[in-house]
Write a protein that holds these residues in place. Structure first.
Motif, PDB file in Angstrom:
ATOM      1  N   VAL A   1       0.766  -1.215  -0.014  1.00  0.00           N
ATOM      2  CA  VAL A   1       0.089  -0.147   0.071  1.00  0.00           C
ATOM      3  C   VAL A   1       0.751   1.303   0.000  1.00  0.00           C
ATOM      4  O   VAL A   1       0.589   2.303  -0.573  1.00  0.00           O
ATOM      5  CB  VAL A   1      -1.046  -0.125   1.283  1.00  0.00           C
ATOM      6  CG1 VAL A   1      -0.302   0.210   2.616  1.00  0.00           C
ATOM      7  CG2 VAL A   1      -2.102   1.038   0.980  1.00  0.00           C
ATOM      8  N   TRP A   2       1.987   1.132   0.728  1.00  0.00           N
ATOM      9  CA  TRP A   2       3.001   2.341   0.716  1.00  0.00           C
ATOM     10  C   TRP A   2       3.524   2.736  -0.746  1.00  0.00           C
ATOM     11  O   TRP A   2       4.291   3.711  -0.739  1.00  0.00           O
ATOM     12  CB  TRP A   2       3.829   2.078   1.793  1.00  0.00           C
ATOM     13  CG  TRP A   2       4.891   1.150   1.900  1.00  0.00           C
ATOM     14  CD1 TRP A   2       5.960   0.948   1.169  1.00  0.00           C
ATOM     15  CD2 TRP A   2       4.375  -0.203   2.503  1.00  0.00           C
ATOM     16  NE1 TRP A   2       6.329  -0.276   1.413  1.00  0.00           N
ATOM     17  CE2 TRP A   2       5.580  -0.978   2.227  1.00  0.00           C
ATOM     18  CE3 TRP A   2       3.577  -0.788   3.132  1.00  0.00           C
ATOM     19  CZ2 TRP A   2       5.432  -2.349   2.867  1.00  0.00           C
ATOM     20  CZ3 TRP A   2       3.459  -1.989   3.596  1.00  0.00           C
ATOM     21  CH2 TRP A   2       4.673  -2.809   3.570  1.00  0.00           C
ATOM     22  N   THR A   3       3.327   1.746  -1.650  1.00  0.00           N
ATOM     23  CA  THR A   3       3.871   2.304  -2.900  1.00  0.00           C
ATOM     24  C   THR A   3       3.048   3.632  -3.561  1.00  0.00           C
ATOM     25  O   THR A   3       3.681   4.333  -4.206  1.00  0.00           O
ATOM     26  CB  THR A   3       3.794   1.128  -4.171  1.00  0.00           C
ATOM     27  OG1 THR A   3       2.448   0.762  -4.038  1.00  0.00           O
ATOM     28  CG2 THR A   3       4.690   0.111  -3.660  1.00  0.00           C
ATOM     29  N   ARG A   4       2.029   3.683  -2.866  1.00  0.00           N
ATOM     30  CA  ARG A   4       1.142   4.968  -3.189  1.00  0.00           C
ATOM     31  C   ARG A   4       2.008   6.256  -2.727  1.00  0.00           C
ATOM     32  O   ARG A   4       1.505   7.346  -3.188  1.00  0.00           O
ATOM     33  CB  ARG A   4      -0.088   4.949  -2.470  1.00  0.00           C
ATOM     34  CG  ARG A   4      -1.145   4.030  -3.193  1.00  0.00           C
ATOM     35  CD  ARG A   4      -1.648   4.623  -4.409  1.00  0.00           C
ATOM     36  NE  ARG A   4      -2.882   3.984  -5.067  1.00  0.00           N
ATOM     37  CZ  ARG A   4      -4.006   4.130  -4.961  1.00  0.00           C
ATOM     38  NH1 ARG A   4      -4.409   5.414  -4.250  1.00  0.00           N
ATOM     39  NH2 ARG A   4      -4.937   3.362  -5.201  1.00  0.00           N
ATOM     40  N   TRP A   5       2.804   6.312  -1.728  1.00  0.00           N
ATOM     41  CA  TRP A   5       3.622   7.323  -1.345  1.00  0.00           C
ATOM     42  C   TRP A   5       5.187   7.096  -1.619  1.00  0.00           C
ATOM     43  O   TRP A   5       5.773   7.684  -0.932  1.00  0.00           O
ATOM     44  CB  TRP A   5       3.392   7.336   0.223  1.00  0.00           C
ATOM     45  CG  TRP A   5       2.164   7.174   0.877  1.00  0.00           C
ATOM     46  CD1 TRP A   5       0.848   7.676   0.494  1.00  0.00           C
ATOM     47  CD2 TRP A   5       1.721   6.134   1.865  1.00  0.00           C
ATOM     48  NE1 TRP A   5      -0.207   7.115   1.180  1.00  0.00           N
ATOM     49  CE2 TRP A   5       0.359   6.236   2.095  1.00  0.00           C
ATOM     50  CE3 TRP A   5       2.379   5.158   2.828  1.00  0.00           C
ATOM     51  CZ2 TRP A   5      -0.395   5.733   3.099  1.00  0.00           C
ATOM     52  CZ3 TRP A   5       1.602   4.474   3.423  1.00  0.00           C
ATOM     53  CH2 TRP A   5       0.196   4.436   3.742  1.00  0.00           C
ATOM     54  N   ALA A   6       5.107   6.394  -2.830  1.00  0.00           N
ATOM     55  CA  ALA A   6       6.697   6.174  -3.223  1.00  0.00           C
ATOM     56  C   ALA A   6       7.542   7.528  -3.460  1.00  0.00           C
ATOM     57  O   ALA A   6       8.586   7.608  -2.977  1.00  0.00           O
ATOM     58  CB  ALA A   6       6.507   5.471  -4.455  1.00  0.00           C
ATOM     59  N   ASP A   7       6.747   8.418  -3.758  1.00  0.00           N
ATOM     60  CA  ASP A   7       7.621   9.927  -4.061  1.00  0.00           C
ATOM     61  C   ASP A   7       8.120  10.290  -2.683  1.00  0.00           C
ATOM     62  O   ASP A   7       9.014  11.142  -2.635  1.00  0.00           O
ATOM     63  CB  ASP A   7       6.457  10.871  -4.782  1.00  0.00           C
ATOM     64  CG  ASP A   7       5.428  10.897  -4.086  1.00  0.00           C
ATOM     65  OD1 ASP A   7       4.857  10.101  -3.435  1.00  0.00           O
ATOM     66  OD2 ASP A   7       4.956  12.093  -4.229  1.00  0.00           O
ATOM     67  N   ARG A   8       7.358   9.999  -1.420  1.00  0.00           N
ATOM     68  CA  ARG A   8       7.888  10.518  -0.186  1.00  0.00           C
ATOM     69  C   ARG A   8       8.744   9.566   0.420  1.00  0.00           C
ATOM     70  O   ARG A   8       9.547   9.893   1.426  1.00  0.00           O
ATOM     71  CB  ARG A   8       6.524  10.574   0.820  1.00  0.00           C
ATOM     72  CG  ARG A   8       5.753  12.011   0.428  1.00  0.00           C
ATOM     73  CD  ARG A   8       4.572  11.869   1.311  1.00  0.00           C
ATOM     74  NE  ARG A   8       3.525  11.530   0.940  1.00  0.00           N
ATOM     75  CZ  ARG A   8       2.108  11.204   1.762  1.00  0.00           C
ATOM     76  NH1 ARG A   8       2.595  11.035   3.031  1.00  0.00           N
ATOM     77  NH2 ARG A   8       1.335  10.803   1.223  1.00  0.00           N
ATOM     78  N   LEU A   9       9.099   8.533  -0.327  1.00  0.00           N
ATOM     79  CA  LEU A   9       9.687   7.380   0.266  1.00  0.00           C
ATOM     80  C   LEU A   9      11.203   7.190  -0.103  1.00  0.00           C
ATOM     81  O   LEU A   9      12.076   6.287   0.166  1.00  0.00           O
ATOM     82  CB  LEU A   9       9.015   6.265   0.606  1.00  0.00           C
ATOM     83  CG  LEU A   9       7.621   6.085   1.167  1.00  0.00           C
ATOM     84  CD1 LEU A   9       6.878   5.014   1.305  1.00  0.00           C
ATOM     85  CD2 LEU A   9       7.837   6.712   2.785  1.00  0.00           C
ATOM     86  N   GLN A  10      11.423   7.813  -1.368  1.00  0.00           N
ATOM     87  CA  GLN A  10      12.709   7.428  -2.109  1.00  0.00           C
ATOM     88  C   GLN A  10      13.983   7.484  -1.325  1.00  0.00           C
ATOM     89  O   GLN A  10      14.835   6.890  -1.675  1.00  0.00           O
ATOM     90  CB  GLN A  10      12.516   8.481  -3.420  1.00  0.00           C
ATOM     91  CG  GLN A  10      11.806   7.963  -4.411  1.00  0.00           C
ATOM     92  CD  GLN A  10      11.604   6.605  -4.798  1.00  0.00           C
ATOM     93  OE1 GLN A  10      12.421   5.799  -4.753  1.00  0.00           O
ATOM     94  NE2 GLN A  10      10.336   6.469  -5.380  1.00  0.00           N
ATOM     95  N   HIS A  11      14.005   8.591  -0.268  1.00  0.00           N
ATOM     96  CA  HIS A  11      15.356   8.735   0.563  1.00  0.00           C
ATOM     97  C   HIS A  11      15.301   7.424   1.266  1.00  0.00           C
ATOM     98  O   HIS A  11      16.654   7.486   1.973  1.00  0.00           O
ATOM     99  CB  HIS A  11      15.049   9.854   1.177  1.00  0.00           C
ATOM    100  CG  HIS A  11      14.152   9.818   2.344  1.00  0.00           C
ATOM    101  ND1 HIS A  11      12.560   9.926   1.846  1.00  0.00           N
ATOM    102  CD2 HIS A  11      14.051   9.891   3.560  1.00  0.00           C
ATOM    103  CE1 HIS A  11      12.023   9.936   3.145  1.00  0.00           C
ATOM    104  NE2 HIS A  11      12.813   9.819   4.092  1.00  0.00           N
ATOM    105  N   LEU A  12      14.634   6.550   1.538  1.00  0.00           N
ATOM    106  CA  LEU A  12      14.530   5.337   2.559  1.00  0.00           C
ATOM    107  C   LEU A  12      15.325   4.155   1.490  1.00  0.00           C
ATOM    108  O   LEU A  12      14.546   3.969   0.684  1.00  0.00           O
ATOM    109  CB  LEU A  12      13.463   5.152   3.155  1.00  0.00           C
ATOM    110  CG  LEU A  12      12.792   6.080   4.072  1.00  0.00           C
ATOM    111  CD1 LEU A  12      11.426   5.806   4.606  1.00  0.00           C
ATOM    112  CD2 LEU A  12      13.673   6.450   5.252  1.00  0.00           C
TER     113      LEU A  12
END
Ligand code: AMP
Ligand code: MN
Ligand code: MN
Ligand code: MN
Length: 295
Positions: A277-288
């Motif tokens: 489900v968090w692939t929906r927020w991928a743009d916010r998670l790229q740094h992790l």
């Protein structure tokens, strides 16, 4: 996308604002110590801990999405739907949750009376003492009181003997309708995620109806890997997610040290066939970087 899929995400936890035992900042430290990279605090019917949880998570370098676990009545059973990435200050969502919290007070008094009839006195007052949030007395608080007073050895035993449907301390209750609760979540910008589907006592037809209506009301995800699921159940609901076109979520449902089976972050990865489900927020998670690469 593969990298984001393997993040250590824990999108289901409880604090003192509902029936957990820790304040949001201590829970954030525990989640961080457990390796969590993306976290959500999802108290029952309550958003009061969200700002503190976000601040604590971000201070520790964890990504955070605001969350809530909404109590719903569906075909005579209580069903839980998580609202992930909601706006915690959204008026409509807050009004809906306030209505659910208001109903808990009356239920709690009736539970106290019901337990008194089988010789357990002072349970309502006792449960209230355990509740960090006076608006949110839950069955878990009753269970902790009964353990403290020697009626049972564990919270789990209290549920088996007193707090499940048909038992002396159980009081039927009418929560939100599925459609209205999902509307509150969506209006607040959140993604509706069906919590721990293996824990409902539905026939196959009823379960199909739940998934069908959940998708019809704009449902986005389902918990596949969670503290309340055995490995074979995760496998089964990975297939159900695929069948209904749902994304998969992962969460410990952590409540309290010594009480919860699974600590924050200490869960298997999602089955490979799932889309997180968090692939929906991928743009916010790229740094992790994925947990697998950090190991
Ligand atoms: P309530 O919202 O007041 O009906 O309480 C529901 C909560 O009770 C759940 O969120 C769990 O934390 C807890 N619970 C339900 N069933 C069990 C069980 N069998 N053992 C331990 N805790 C349970
Ligand atoms: Mn709970
Ligand atoms: Mn639940
Ligand atoms: Mn929960």
């Amino acid at each position: 996308m593969a990298a984001v899929h393997l993040l250590n995400a824990d999108l289901h936890c409880h604090s003192v604002h509902s029936d957990g035992s820790l304040p949001p900042d201590e829970l954030a430290r525990l989640a961080h110590a457990g390796g969590v990279q993306l976290w959500s605090l999802t108290d029952h019917d309550e958003l009061a801990g969200q700002h503190a949880a976000r601040a604590a998570a971000e201070a520790l370098g964890m990504a955070y999405v605001c969350g809530v676990e909404v109590s719903i009545s569906f075909l005579g059973e209580t069903v839980h739907v998580l609202g992930l990435d909601v706006d915690p200050d959204h008026p409509g969502l807050n009004a809906g949750l306030a209505r659910l919290r208001a109903g808990r007070e009356h239920r709690a008094r009736e539970m106290g009376e019901s337990l008194a009839r089988v010789g357990i006195h002072g349970a309502y007052e006792g449960a209230r003492r355990y509740a960090g949030n006076p608006d949110l007395v839950s069955r878990t608080h009753f269970a902790r009181f009964l353990v403290e007073h020697g009626h049972c050895a564990s919270v789990h035993e209290v549920f088996q003997r007193y707090l499940k449907e048909g038992l002396p301390g159980f009081v039927p209750h009418h929560w939100a309708a599925l459609g209205e609760a999902m509307q509150w979540i969506r209006d607040a910008g959140g993604l509706p995620v069906l919590a721990h589907p293996a824990r409902y006592r539905f026939s196959p037809t009823e379960e199909w109806a739940l998934f069908h209506e959940f998708v019809g009301h704009g449902g986005v995800g389902v918990e596949v890997t969670c503290g309340a699921h055995f490995p074979d159940e995760a496998t089964r609901y990975a297939a159900t997610a695929e069948e209904f076109g749902l994304l998969a979520s992962r969460g410990s449902d952590f409540h309290a040290p010594g009480e919860s089976r699974v600590a924050p972050g200490e869960l298997p990865d999602l089955p490979a066939r799932c889309t997180a489900v968090w692939t929906r927020w991928a743009d916010r998670l790229q740094h992790l970087r994925p947990a697998a690469e950090l190991a």
